[in-house]
Design an enzyme around this catalytic site. Sequence first.
Site, PDB file in Angstrom:
ATOM      1  N   HIS A  42       0.837  -1.205   0.000  1.00 18.87           N
ATOM      2  CA  HIS A  42       0.000   0.000   0.000  1.00 18.87           C
ATOM      3  C   HIS A  42       0.870   1.253   0.000  1.00 18.87           C
ATOM      4  CE1 HIS A  42      -3.726  -2.037   1.686  1.00 18.87           C
ATOM      5  NE2 HIS A  42      -2.813  -2.875   2.139  1.00 18.87           N
ATOM      6  N   GLU A 124       2.397  -0.890   4.421  1.00 18.74           N
ATOM      7  CA  GLU A 124       2.204   0.466   3.911  1.00 18.74           C
ATOM      8  C   GLU A 124       3.556   1.106   3.643  1.00 18.74           C
ATOM      9  OE1 GLU A 124      -0.739   2.013   3.455  1.00 18.74           O
ATOM     10  OE2 GLU A 124      -2.157   0.895   4.700  1.00 18.74           O
ATOM     11  N   HIS A 163      -2.522  -2.775  -3.453  1.00 22.84           N
ATOM     12  CA  HIS A 163      -3.912  -2.580  -3.028  1.00 22.84           C
ATOM     13  C   HIS A 163      -4.806  -2.371  -4.250  1.00 22.84           C
ATOM     14  CE1 HIS A 163      -6.687  -0.590   0.221  1.00 22.84           C
ATOM     15  NE2 HIS A 163      -7.135  -1.741  -0.203  1.00 22.84           N
ATOM     16  N   ASP A 173      -3.617   2.890  -4.679  1.00 27.78           N
ATOM     17  CA  ASP A 173      -2.275   2.759  -4.106  1.00 27.78           C
ATOM     18  C   ASP A 173      -1.714   1.357  -4.338  1.00 27.78           C
ATOM     19  OD1 ASP A 173      -4.397   2.127  -2.050  1.00 27.78           O
ATOM     20  OD2 ASP A 173      -2.660   1.490  -0.885  1.00 27.78           O
TER      21      ASP A 173
HETATM   22 ZN   LIG Z   1      -4.077   0.789   0.548  1.00 27.55          ZN
END
Ligand SMILES: [Zn+2]
Length: 189
Positions: A42, A124, A163, A173
């Site tokens: 992400h 992330e 994602h 993303d």
């Molecule tokens: Zn995401």
Amino acid sequence: MHTAPPPTIDTATGLLRGVRQVLATQCDARPPDCLPTLIVVHGISLPPGEFGGPWIDRLFTGALPAAAHPYFKEIEGLRASAHALIRRAGEIVQYVPFQLRAWHAGKSEYQGRSSCNDFSIGIELEGTDDTPYTEAQYGSLAALIGALLAAYPSLAPERIAGHSDIAPGRKTDPGPCFDWGRLRALLGG
Ligand SMILES: [Zn+2]
């Protein structure tokens, strides 16, 4: 040049050794007998387009102050988390032990299977869709994925998705600036 030793995972706790832990309450158990088989990459920044600051930690721990920014007001009540974050300088922060289910994917599907949170690990990268991610972030991401592959045989380097791949039309993303070829090269294939 000093570089940090590659991260390793204590599989008894699901925690990375030697990284900052900010343990989220926004997570729960995976379904019975559900092993992680997918890694989801992400991109995130809070507020959007701004880097640094405490806000990602605060979001994932359910403590984002809605009054601090108009965008935070917009997402008030959002309950989200990821297993780990890689900040712009490559620092890894862990929020959720890997054997637990983090809440990063939302409505999603991978190879015909829905609810990707059940069977995935969410990482992330601090960034935006249209800002190149940093050299340090690619290095830390590859090292983290290497540690995950070593610790969890149910994962595989072929099963890494963005994602946007598992929630097309809804999520964009990590964005077009994320260089998948570079990640694959760093992973050795
Ligand atoms: Zn995401």
